[in-house]
Design a protein around this motif. Structure first.
Motif, PDB file in Angstrom:
ATOM      1  N   ASN A   7       0.870  -1.174   0.000  1.00 31.02           N
ATOM      2  CA  ASN A   7       0.000   0.000   0.000  1.00 31.02           C
ATOM      3  C   ASN A   7       0.902   1.218   0.000  1.00 31.02           C
ATOM      4  O   ASN A   7       1.400   1.633   1.036  1.00 31.02           O
ATOM      5  CB  ASN A   7      -0.904  -0.009   1.248  1.00 31.02           C
ATOM      6  CG  ASN A   7      -1.872   1.162   1.237  1.00 31.02           C
ATOM      7  OD1 ASN A   7      -1.746   2.067   0.419  1.00 31.02           O
ATOM      8  ND2 ASN A   7      -2.841   1.135   2.131  1.00 31.02           N
ATOM      9  N   ALA A   9       0.332   4.227  -0.195  1.00 31.09           N
ATOM     10  CA  ALA A   9      -0.139   5.386   0.561  1.00 31.09           C
ATOM     11  C   ALA A   9       0.449   5.418   1.966  1.00 31.09           C
ATOM     12  O   ALA A   9       0.434   6.440   2.633  1.00 31.09           O
ATOM     13  CB  ALA A   9      -1.666   5.360   0.645  1.00 31.09           C
ATOM     14  N   ILE A  97      -6.414   5.183   3.675  1.00 31.95           N
ATOM     15  CA  ILE A  97      -6.379   5.697   2.298  1.00 31.95           C
ATOM     16  C   ILE A  97      -6.126   7.194   2.351  1.00 31.95           C
ATOM     17  O   ILE A  97      -7.047   8.008   2.473  1.00 31.95           O
ATOM     18  CB  ILE A  97      -7.691   5.379   1.557  1.00 31.95           C
ATOM     19  CG1 ILE A  97      -7.925   3.875   1.520  1.00 31.95           C
ATOM     20  CG2 ILE A  97      -7.656   5.943   0.135  1.00 31.95           C
ATOM     21  CD1 ILE A  97      -9.204   3.465   0.815  1.00 31.95           C
ATOM     22  N   SER A  98      -4.857   7.575   2.255  1.00 32.15           N
ATOM     23  CA  SER A  98      -4.480   8.988   2.377  1.00 32.15           C
ATOM     24  C   SER A  98      -3.993   9.577   1.059  1.00 32.15           C
ATOM     25  O   SER A  98      -3.745  10.780   0.980  1.00 32.15           O
ATOM     26  CB  SER A  98      -3.389   9.153   3.441  1.00 32.15           C
ATOM     27  OG  SER A  98      -2.245   8.399   3.091  1.00 32.15           O
ATOM     28  N   GLU A  99      -3.857   8.753   0.034  1.00 31.03           N
ATOM     29  CA  GLU A  99      -3.416   9.239  -1.280  1.00 31.03           C
ATOM     30  C   GLU A  99      -4.341   8.681  -2.356  1.00 31.03           C
ATOM     31  O   GLU A  99      -4.630   7.491  -2.382  1.00 31.03           O
ATOM     32  CB  GLU A  99      -1.968   8.821  -1.551  1.00 31.03           C
ATOM     33  CG  GLU A  99      -0.980   9.415  -0.556  1.00 31.03           C
ATOM     34  CD  GLU A  99       0.468   9.125  -0.923  1.00 31.03           C
ATOM     35  OE1 GLU A  99       0.700   8.632  -2.055  1.00 31.03           O
ATOM     36  OE2 GLU A  99       1.356   9.374  -0.095  1.00 31.03           O
ATOM     37  N   TRP A 100      -4.793   9.563  -3.228  1.00 31.44           N
ATOM     38  CA  TRP A 100      -5.678   9.176  -4.328  1.00 31.44           C
ATOM     39  C   TRP A 100      -4.975   9.381  -5.663  1.00 31.44           C
ATOM     40  O   TRP A 100      -3.993  10.112  -5.773  1.00 31.44           O
ATOM     41  CB  TRP A 100      -6.936  10.035  -4.335  1.00 31.44           C
ATOM     42  CG  TRP A 100      -7.878   9.856  -3.192  1.00 31.44           C
ATOM     43  CD1 TRP A 100      -7.703   9.124  -2.051  1.00 31.44           C
ATOM     44  CD2 TRP A 100      -9.178  10.471  -3.075  1.00 31.44           C
ATOM     45  NE1 TRP A 100      -8.793   9.228  -1.238  1.00 31.44           N
ATOM     46  CE2 TRP A 100      -9.720  10.050  -1.832  1.00 31.44           C
ATOM     47  CE3 TRP A 100      -9.913  11.314  -3.887  1.00 31.44           C
ATOM     48  CZ2 TRP A 100     -10.980  10.470  -1.408  1.00 31.44           C
ATOM     49  CZ3 TRP A 100     -11.168  11.733  -3.451  1.00 31.44           C
ATOM     50  CH2 TRP A 100     -11.696  11.312  -2.227  1.00 31.44           C
ATOM     51  N   GLU A 101      -5.555   8.747  -6.680  1.00 31.42           N
ATOM     52  CA  GLU A 101      -5.214   9.009  -8.081  1.00 31.42           C
ATOM     53  C   GLU A 101      -6.499   9.471  -8.744  1.00 31.42           C
ATOM     54  O   GLU A 101      -7.558   8.868  -8.548  1.00 31.42           O
ATOM     55  CB  GLU A 101      -4.655   7.746  -8.742  1.00 31.42           C
ATOM     56  CG  GLU A 101      -3.382   7.246  -8.078  1.00 31.42           C
ATOM     57  CD  GLU A 101      -2.868   5.927  -8.644  1.00 31.42           C
ATOM     58  OE1 GLU A 101      -3.426   5.456  -9.666  1.00 31.42           O
ATOM     59  OE2 GLU A 101      -1.923   5.363  -8.073  1.00 31.42           O
ATOM     60  N   CYS A 123      -9.426   6.790  -7.441  1.00 28.28           N
ATOM     61  CA  CYS A 123      -9.093   5.495  -6.862  1.00 28.28           C
ATOM     62  C   CYS A 123      -7.852   5.672  -5.993  1.00 28.28           C
ATOM     63  O   CYS A 123      -7.228   6.729  -5.976  1.00 28.28           O
ATOM     64  CB  CYS A 123      -8.838   4.445  -7.946  1.00 28.28           C
ATOM     65  SG  CYS A 123      -7.373   4.745  -8.962  1.00 28.28           S
ATOM     66  N   ASP A 124      -7.490   4.622  -5.267  1.00 23.60           N
ATOM     67  CA  ASP A 124      -6.207   4.613  -4.581  1.00 23.60           C
ATOM     68  C   ASP A 124      -5.317   3.615  -5.303  1.00 23.60           C
ATOM     69  O   ASP A 124      -5.747   2.953  -6.250  1.00 23.60           O
ATOM     70  CB  ASP A 124      -6.370   4.263  -3.096  1.00 23.60           C
ATOM     71  CG  ASP A 124      -6.753   2.814  -2.880  1.00 23.60           C
ATOM     72  OD1 ASP A 124      -7.525   2.277  -3.693  1.00 23.60           O
ATOM     73  OD2 ASP A 124      -6.294   2.213  -1.899  1.00 23.60           O
ATOM     74  N   SER A 125      -4.066   3.486  -4.878  1.00 22.63           N
ATOM     75  CA  SER A 125      -3.116   2.653  -5.613  1.00 22.63           C
ATOM     76  C   SER A 125      -3.465   1.175  -5.580  1.00 22.63           C
ATOM     77  O   SER A 125      -3.089   0.420  -6.469  1.00 22.63           O
ATOM     78  CB  SER A 125      -1.698   2.855  -5.054  1.00 22.63           C
ATOM     79  OG  SER A 125      -1.638   2.447  -3.697  1.00 22.63           O
ATOM     80  N   PRO A 161      -8.186  13.059   1.360  1.00 23.69           N
ATOM     81  CA  PRO A 161      -6.819  12.551   1.159  1.00 23.69           C
ATOM     82  C   PRO A 161      -5.783  13.627   1.442  1.00 23.69           C
ATOM     83  O   PRO A 161      -6.063  14.824   1.335  1.00 23.69           O
ATOM     84  CB  PRO A 161      -6.816  12.148  -0.318  1.00 23.69           C
ATOM     85  CG  PRO A 161      -7.828  13.044  -0.954  1.00 23.69           C
ATOM     86  CD  PRO A 161      -8.907  13.208   0.079  1.00 23.69           C
TER      87      PRO A 161
END
Length: 382
Positions: A7, A9, A97-101, A123-125, A161
Protein backbone atom coordinates in the motif's frame (compact mmCIF):
# COMPACT_ATOMS: atom_id res chain seq x y z
CA UNK A 1 6.18 -16.97 -8.44
CA UNK A 2 6.14 -15.02 -5.19
CA UNK A 3 3.65 -12.19 -4.92
CA UNK A 4 3.78 -8.91 -3.05
CA UNK A 5 1.07 -6.66 -1.65
CA UNK A 6 2.00 -3.06 -0.90
CA UNK A 7 0.00 0.00 0.00
CA UNK A 8 2.07 2.91 -1.27
CA UNK A 9 -0.14 5.39 0.56
CA UNK A 10 1.51 4.22 3.79
CA UNK A 11 5.10 4.79 2.68
CA UNK A 12 7.14 7.39 4.52
CA UNK A 13 10.35 8.92 3.18
CA UNK A 14 12.35 8.84 6.37
CA UNK A 15 15.64 7.27 7.32
CA UNK A 16 15.49 3.85 8.92
CA UNK A 17 18.07 1.52 10.41
CA UNK A 18 21.11 0.53 8.33
CA UNK A 19 20.08 -1.79 5.54
CA UNK A 20 21.60 -4.90 4.10
CA UNK A 21 23.39 -4.54 0.77
CA UNK A 22 21.25 -4.72 -2.34
CA UNK A 23 21.67 -7.81 -4.48
CA UNK A 24 24.79 -7.50 -6.58
CA UNK A 25 24.11 -5.96 -9.98
CA UNK A 26 25.43 -7.74 -13.05
CA UNK A 27 26.72 -6.02 -16.14
CA UNK A 28 23.98 -5.67 -18.71
CA UNK A 29 26.08 -7.01 -21.55
CA UNK A 30 27.79 -10.38 -21.23
CA UNK A 31 30.53 -9.31 -23.57
CA UNK A 32 31.30 -5.89 -22.19
CA UNK A 33 30.92 -3.91 -18.99
CA UNK A 34 30.61 -0.23 -19.73
CA UNK A 35 30.38 2.58 -17.21
CA UNK A 36 29.94 6.19 -18.19
CA UNK A 37 30.60 9.62 -16.79
CA UNK A 38 27.89 12.22 -16.13
CA UNK A 39 26.39 14.59 -17.10
CA UNK A 40 23.91 13.88 -19.95
CA UNK A 41 20.48 11.58 -21.20
CA UNK A 42 17.75 10.74 -24.14
CA UNK A 43 14.78 11.36 -26.37
CA UNK A 44 11.80 9.16 -26.36
CA UNK A 45 11.17 5.92 -28.26
CA UNK A 46 7.61 4.74 -28.85
CA UNK A 47 7.17 1.44 -27.04
CA UNK A 48 4.37 -1.05 -26.97
CA UNK A 49 4.06 -3.00 -23.75
CA UNK A 50 2.53 -6.42 -23.42
CA UNK A 51 1.10 -7.27 -20.05
CA UNK A 52 -1.72 -9.10 -18.41
CA UNK A 53 -4.09 -6.62 -16.80
CA UNK A 54 -6.06 -7.23 -13.63
CA UNK A 55 -9.83 -7.40 -13.90
CA UNK A 56 -11.04 -4.36 -11.99
CA UNK A 57 -14.76 -4.47 -12.71
CA UNK A 58 -15.89 -7.11 -10.16
CA UNK A 59 -14.95 -4.64 -7.41
CA UNK A 60 -17.32 -1.99 -8.79
CA UNK A 61 -20.93 -1.40 -7.82
CA UNK A 62 -23.70 1.00 -8.67
CA UNK A 63 -23.75 4.61 -7.56
CA UNK A 64 -24.07 5.50 -3.87
CA UNK A 65 -23.58 1.95 -2.57
CA UNK A 66 -21.00 0.16 -0.48
CA UNK A 67 -21.19 -3.61 -0.61
CA UNK A 68 -19.14 -6.75 -0.43
CA UNK A 69 -17.50 -8.21 -3.59
CA UNK A 70 -20.17 -10.94 -3.63
CA UNK A 71 -22.96 -8.39 -3.62
CA UNK A 72 -21.17 -6.42 -6.31
CA UNK A 73 -21.12 -9.38 -8.66
CA UNK A 74 -24.86 -9.90 -8.44
CA UNK A 75 -25.77 -6.24 -8.70
CA UNK A 76 -27.85 -5.86 -11.83
CA UNK A 77 -26.34 -2.43 -12.52
CA UNK A 78 -22.84 -3.88 -12.90
CA UNK A 79 -23.34 -4.55 -16.62
CA UNK A 80 -24.92 -1.16 -17.24
CA UNK A 81 -22.28 1.04 -18.96
CA UNK A 82 -24.14 4.17 -17.90
CA UNK A 83 -23.95 3.29 -14.18
CA UNK A 84 -21.64 5.20 -11.85
CA UNK A 85 -19.45 3.47 -9.30
CA UNK A 86 -19.04 4.08 -5.58
CA UNK A 87 -17.00 1.37 -3.90
CA UNK A 88 -14.81 0.92 -0.87
CA UNK A 89 -13.33 -2.47 -0.02
CA UNK A 90 -15.05 -3.42 3.26
CA UNK A 91 -11.80 -4.94 4.55
CA UNK A 92 -9.92 -1.66 4.12
CA UNK A 93 -9.55 0.83 6.94
CA UNK A 94 -10.83 4.14 5.52
CA UNK A 95 -8.21 6.04 7.51
CA UNK A 96 -5.43 4.19 5.67
CA UNK A 97 -6.38 5.70 2.30
CA UNK A 98 -4.48 8.99 2.38
CA UNK A 99 -3.42 9.24 -1.28
CA UNK A 100 -5.68 9.18 -4.33
CA UNK A 101 -5.21 9.01 -8.08
CA UNK A 102 -7.64 11.19 -10.03
CA UNK A 103 -8.78 11.92 -13.57
CA UNK A 104 -11.29 14.54 -14.70
CA UNK A 105 -11.64 14.52 -18.47
CA UNK A 106 -13.97 14.07 -21.42
CA UNK A 107 -14.84 10.59 -22.66
CA UNK A 108 -15.59 9.32 -26.19
CA UNK A 109 -19.29 9.49 -25.30
CA UNK A 110 -21.96 11.96 -26.44
CA UNK A 111 -24.94 12.99 -24.31
CA UNK A 112 -28.46 13.68 -25.59
CA UNK A 113 -27.32 17.18 -26.63
CA UNK A 114 -24.60 15.72 -28.82
CA UNK A 115 -21.91 17.05 -26.47
CA UNK A 116 -19.03 15.06 -25.00
CA UNK A 117 -19.60 13.63 -21.56
CA UNK A 118 -16.96 14.26 -18.88
CA UNK A 119 -16.10 11.84 -16.12
CA UNK A 120 -14.61 12.14 -12.65
CA UNK A 121 -12.63 9.03 -11.69
CA UNK A 122 -10.89 8.49 -8.35
CA UNK A 123 -9.09 5.49 -6.86
CA UNK A 124 -6.21 4.61 -4.58
CA UNK A 125 -3.12 2.65 -5.61
CA UNK A 126 -4.58 -0.68 -4.45
CA UNK A 127 -8.01 -0.01 -6.02
CA UNK A 128 -9.63 -0.50 -2.64
CA UNK A 129 -11.33 2.78 -3.51
CA UNK A 130 -13.14 3.11 -6.85
CA UNK A 131 -15.43 5.99 -7.70
CA UNK A 132 -16.78 7.41 -10.96
CA UNK A 133 -19.30 10.10 -11.83
CA UNK A 134 -20.37 11.59 -15.19
CA UNK A 135 -20.75 15.34 -15.79
CA UNK A 136 -22.03 17.48 -18.69
CA UNK A 137 -19.42 19.57 -20.48
CA UNK A 138 -20.93 22.82 -19.21
CA UNK A 139 -20.19 21.96 -15.56
CA UNK A 140 -16.43 21.58 -15.79
CA UNK A 141 -14.74 23.80 -13.23
CA UNK A 142 -12.86 23.61 -9.93
CA UNK A 143 -16.08 23.93 -7.90
CA UNK A 144 -17.56 20.84 -9.55
CA UNK A 145 -14.34 18.94 -8.95
CA UNK A 146 -14.08 20.06 -5.33
CA UNK A 147 -17.65 18.97 -4.69
CA UNK A 148 -16.98 15.61 -6.34
CA UNK A 149 -13.99 14.98 -4.07
CA UNK A 150 -16.06 15.83 -1.00
CA UNK A 151 -18.88 13.56 -2.25
CA UNK A 152 -16.51 10.58 -2.37
CA UNK A 153 -15.60 11.13 1.27
CA UNK A 154 -19.18 11.70 2.38
CA UNK A 155 -20.58 8.65 0.60
CA UNK A 156 -17.86 6.22 1.62
CA UNK A 157 -16.90 7.56 5.02
CA UNK A 158 -13.37 8.51 3.99
CA UNK A 159 -11.20 11.34 5.30
CA UNK A 160 -10.02 13.87 2.75
CA UNK A 161 -6.82 12.55 1.16
CA UNK A 162 -3.49 14.14 1.99
CA UNK A 163 -2.30 13.89 -1.64
CA UNK A 164 -3.91 13.49 -5.05
CA UNK A 165 -1.92 12.45 -8.12
CA UNK A 166 -3.10 13.31 -11.62
CA UNK A 167 -1.54 12.83 -15.05
CA UNK A 168 -3.14 15.41 -17.39
CA UNK A 169 -1.24 18.68 -17.55
CA UNK A 170 -4.17 20.44 -19.25
CA UNK A 171 -6.28 19.96 -16.09
CA UNK A 172 -3.60 21.26 -13.75
CA UNK A 173 -5.27 24.61 -13.04
CA UNK A 174 -8.68 23.13 -12.14
CA UNK A 175 -7.26 20.22 -10.13
CA UNK A 176 -4.74 22.37 -8.26
CA UNK A 177 -7.37 24.96 -7.32
CA UNK A 178 -9.87 22.35 -6.10
CA UNK A 179 -7.24 20.48 -4.09
CA UNK A 180 -5.75 23.52 -2.42
CA UNK A 181 -9.17 24.80 -1.36
CA UNK A 182 -9.61 21.47 0.44
CA UNK A 183 -6.10 21.46 1.93
CA UNK A 184 -4.97 18.59 -0.31
CA UNK A 185 -1.53 18.44 -1.93
CA UNK A 186 -1.90 18.04 -5.73
CA UNK A 187 0.91 16.02 -7.35
CA UNK A 188 1.32 16.04 -11.15
CA UNK A 189 2.67 12.58 -11.92
CA UNK A 190 2.44 9.76 -14.43
CA UNK A 191 2.98 7.36 -11.52
CA UNK A 192 -0.81 6.92 -11.47
CA UNK A 193 -0.44 3.36 -12.67
CA UNK A 194 -3.56 1.95 -11.01
CA UNK A 195 -5.64 4.75 -12.51
CA UNK A 196 -4.10 4.38 -15.97
CA UNK A 197 -4.70 0.62 -16.03
CA UNK A 198 -8.24 1.10 -14.74
CA UNK A 199 -9.01 3.66 -17.47
CA UNK A 200 -7.78 1.24 -20.12
CA UNK A 201 -10.00 -1.47 -18.65
CA UNK A 202 -12.98 0.90 -18.50
CA UNK A 203 -12.47 1.86 -22.14
CA UNK A 204 -12.75 -1.79 -23.20
CA UNK A 205 -15.59 -2.84 -20.88
CA UNK A 206 -17.59 0.34 -20.21
CA UNK A 207 -17.10 3.20 -22.67
CA UNK A 208 -17.27 1.10 -25.85
CA UNK A 209 -20.59 -0.34 -24.65
CA UNK A 210 -22.11 3.00 -23.74
CA UNK A 211 -25.03 3.99 -26.05
CA UNK A 212 -23.33 7.33 -26.71
CA UNK A 213 -19.91 5.87 -27.58
CA UNK A 214 -18.17 7.51 -30.55
CA UNK A 215 -15.80 5.08 -32.24
CA UNK A 216 -12.57 6.65 -33.44
CA UNK A 217 -12.93 9.66 -31.18
CA UNK A 218 -9.53 10.96 -30.12
CA UNK A 219 -8.79 12.07 -26.56
CA UNK A 220 -9.65 15.74 -26.05
CA UNK A 221 -6.67 16.20 -23.75
CA UNK A 222 -3.71 14.34 -25.26
CA UNK A 223 -0.60 13.69 -23.18
CA UNK A 224 2.41 15.89 -23.85
CA UNK A 225 5.80 14.68 -25.08
CA UNK A 226 7.98 17.78 -24.68
CA UNK A 227 11.51 18.41 -25.77
CA UNK A 228 13.99 17.39 -23.06
CA UNK A 229 15.40 20.10 -20.84
CA UNK A 230 18.72 20.53 -19.10
CA UNK A 231 18.89 18.89 -15.69
CA UNK A 232 20.00 20.79 -12.61
CA UNK A 233 23.63 20.06 -11.74
CA UNK A 234 22.79 18.81 -8.25
CA UNK A 235 20.81 15.92 -9.80
CA UNK A 236 23.70 14.45 -11.74
CA UNK A 237 25.73 11.53 -10.52
CA UNK A 238 29.41 11.04 -11.31
CA UNK A 239 29.22 7.74 -13.17
CA UNK A 240 26.48 5.47 -14.44
CA UNK A 241 26.09 2.04 -16.02
CA UNK A 242 23.45 -0.16 -17.59
CA UNK A 243 22.87 -3.05 -15.16
CA UNK A 244 20.37 -5.85 -14.58
CA UNK A 245 18.83 -7.82 -11.72
CA UNK A 246 16.87 -11.11 -11.80
CA UNK A 247 13.15 -10.54 -11.31
CA UNK A 248 13.32 -12.63 -8.14
CA UNK A 249 15.94 -10.24 -6.72
CA UNK A 250 13.81 -7.23 -7.62
CA UNK A 251 10.91 -8.75 -5.66
CA UNK A 252 13.19 -9.38 -2.70
CA UNK A 253 14.24 -5.74 -2.67
CA UNK A 254 10.60 -4.64 -2.76
CA UNK A 255 9.60 -6.98 0.05
CA UNK A 256 11.88 -5.11 2.45
CA UNK A 257 11.76 -1.71 0.76
CA UNK A 258 10.65 0.33 3.77
CA UNK A 259 13.35 -1.14 6.00
CA UNK A 260 16.19 -0.86 3.49
CA UNK A 261 15.68 2.38 1.61
CA UNK A 262 15.07 5.90 2.81
CA UNK A 263 14.51 7.09 -0.76
CA UNK A 264 12.78 5.69 -3.81
CA UNK A 265 9.44 4.34 -5.01
CA UNK A 266 8.00 0.95 -5.83
CA UNK A 267 5.13 -0.56 -7.81
CA UNK A 268 2.45 -3.08 -6.88
CA UNK A 269 3.56 -6.05 -8.98
CA UNK A 270 0.43 -8.02 -8.14
CA UNK A 271 -1.76 -5.25 -9.51
CA UNK A 272 0.29 -4.93 -12.70
CA UNK A 273 -0.01 -8.67 -13.36
CA UNK A 274 3.23 -8.81 -15.32
CA UNK A 275 3.94 -12.33 -16.54
CA UNK A 276 7.68 -12.48 -15.89
CA UNK A 277 9.73 -15.51 -14.92
CA UNK A 278 11.79 -15.20 -11.72
CA UNK A 279 15.01 -15.72 -13.68
CA UNK A 280 14.26 -12.96 -16.20
CA UNK A 281 16.80 -10.16 -15.99
CA UNK A 282 15.22 -6.75 -15.36
CA UNK A 283 17.19 -3.86 -16.90
CA UNK A 284 18.16 -0.89 -14.81
CA UNK A 285 20.40 2.12 -14.51
CA UNK A 286 22.92 2.33 -11.67
CA UNK A 287 24.11 5.83 -10.80
CA UNK A 288 27.17 6.38 -8.60
CA UNK A 289 27.95 9.51 -6.63
CA UNK A 290 30.15 10.40 -3.67
CA UNK A 291 27.12 12.35 -2.41
CA UNK A 292 24.69 9.51 -3.05
CA UNK A 293 22.41 10.26 -0.10
CA UNK A 294 21.66 13.92 -0.93
CA UNK A 295 21.37 12.96 -4.61
CA UNK A 296 18.77 10.31 -3.76
CA UNK A 297 16.94 12.81 -1.55
CA UNK A 298 16.73 15.34 -4.38
CA UNK A 299 15.59 12.68 -6.84
CA UNK A 300 12.91 11.64 -4.37
CA UNK A 301 11.02 14.88 -4.96
CA UNK A 302 10.81 14.49 -8.75
CA UNK A 303 8.12 11.79 -9.16
CA UNK A 304 10.49 9.76 -11.38
CA UNK A 305 8.46 7.88 -14.03
CA UNK A 306 10.85 6.26 -16.51
CA UNK A 307 14.25 6.25 -18.17
CA UNK A 308 14.77 5.85 -21.90
CA UNK A 309 17.82 5.27 -24.08
CA UNK A 310 17.87 7.23 -27.35
CA UNK A 311 20.39 5.42 -29.48
CA UNK A 312 20.09 7.94 -32.31
CA UNK A 313 21.36 10.75 -30.09
CA UNK A 314 23.41 8.57 -27.71
CA UNK A 315 21.62 10.01 -24.71
CA UNK A 316 19.43 8.94 -21.81
CA UNK A 317 16.20 10.73 -20.88
CA UNK A 318 14.70 10.96 -17.43
CA UNK A 319 10.91 11.42 -17.40
CA UNK A 320 9.43 12.94 -14.25
CA UNK A 321 6.09 14.36 -13.18
CA UNK A 322 3.54 14.55 -15.99
CA UNK A 323 5.39 15.79 -19.04
CA UNK A 324 8.85 16.87 -17.96
CA UNK A 325 11.85 15.21 -19.57
CA UNK A 326 15.47 15.85 -18.77
CA UNK A 327 18.66 15.04 -20.59
CA UNK A 328 20.19 12.86 -17.91
CA UNK A 329 23.33 11.45 -19.53
CA UNK A 330 25.17 11.07 -22.80
CA UNK A 331 27.72 8.60 -24.03
CA UNK A 332 30.15 8.37 -26.90
CA UNK A 333 28.36 6.81 -29.82
CA UNK A 334 30.04 3.78 -31.35
CA UNK A 335 28.94 0.25 -32.35
CA UNK A 336 29.60 -1.15 -28.87
CA UNK A 337 27.70 1.50 -26.90
CA UNK A 338 24.86 1.54 -29.44
CA UNK A 339 24.48 -2.23 -29.14
CA UNK A 340 24.47 -1.96 -25.34
CA UNK A 341 21.76 0.72 -25.35
CA UNK A 342 19.64 -1.16 -27.90
CA UNK A 343 19.87 -4.34 -25.84
CA UNK A 344 18.84 -2.41 -22.72
CA UNK A 345 15.75 -0.99 -24.43
CA UNK A 346 14.89 -4.40 -25.93
CA UNK A 347 15.13 -6.02 -22.50
CA UNK A 348 12.87 -3.34 -21.06
CA UNK A 349 10.28 -3.93 -23.76
CA UNK A 350 10.45 -7.70 -23.19
CA UNK A 351 9.68 -7.09 -19.49
CA UNK A 352 6.56 -5.09 -20.30
CA UNK A 353 8.39 -1.81 -19.73
CA UNK A 354 9.63 -2.68 -16.23
CA UNK A 355 13.02 -1.22 -15.26
CA UNK A 356 14.69 0.48 -12.30
CA UNK A 357 16.97 3.27 -11.14
CA UNK A 358 19.47 2.66 -8.33
CA UNK A 359 21.65 5.30 -6.69
CA UNK A 360 24.91 4.11 -5.09
CA UNK A 361 28.14 5.53 -3.76
CA UNK A 362 30.19 3.20 -5.96
CA UNK A 363 29.27 1.23 -9.09
CA UNK A 364 31.40 -1.66 -7.87
CA UNK A 365 29.77 -1.69 -4.42
CA UNK A 366 26.65 -3.46 -3.21
CA UNK A 367 25.11 -0.71 -1.07
CA UNK A 368 22.22 1.24 -2.56
CA UNK A 369 20.72 4.34 -0.94
CA UNK A 370 17.85 4.91 -3.37
CA UNK A 371 15.80 2.50 -5.49
CA UNK A 372 13.00 3.37 -7.94
CA UNK A 373 11.03 0.68 -9.74
CA UNK A 374 9.81 2.20 -13.00
CA UNK A 375 7.43 1.26 -15.80
CA UNK A 376 6.94 2.44 -19.36
CA UNK A 377 3.19 2.62 -19.79
CA UNK A 378 1.44 3.79 -22.95
CA UNK A 379 -1.10 6.61 -22.53
CA UNK A 380 -4.71 5.54 -21.92
CA UNK A 381 -7.09 5.46 -24.91
CA UNK A 382 -9.18 8.24 -23.31
Amino acid sequence: MNTLSFNTAKFRNQAGPPHKPISTFTSFSQTTKISYKFPQLISRNSLQTHRKYCDFSPRSVSESSVSSPTESRIDEDEDDPTAELSYLDPETDPQSISEWELDFCSRPILDIRGKKVWEFVACDSSLSLQYTKYFPNNAINSITLKNAIVSVCDELGLPLPQKIRYFRSQMQTIITKACRELGIQPIPSKRCLSLLLWLEERYETIYTRHPGFQKGSKPLLALDNPFPMKLSENLFGERWAFVQLPYSAVKEELSSFKEKFAFGAILDLDLLGLEIDDNTMIPGLAVASSRATPLAAWMNGLEVCSIEADTARATLLLSVGISTRYTYATYKKNPVTTKEAEAWEAAKKACGGLHFLAIQEDLDGDDCVGFWLLLDLPPPPV
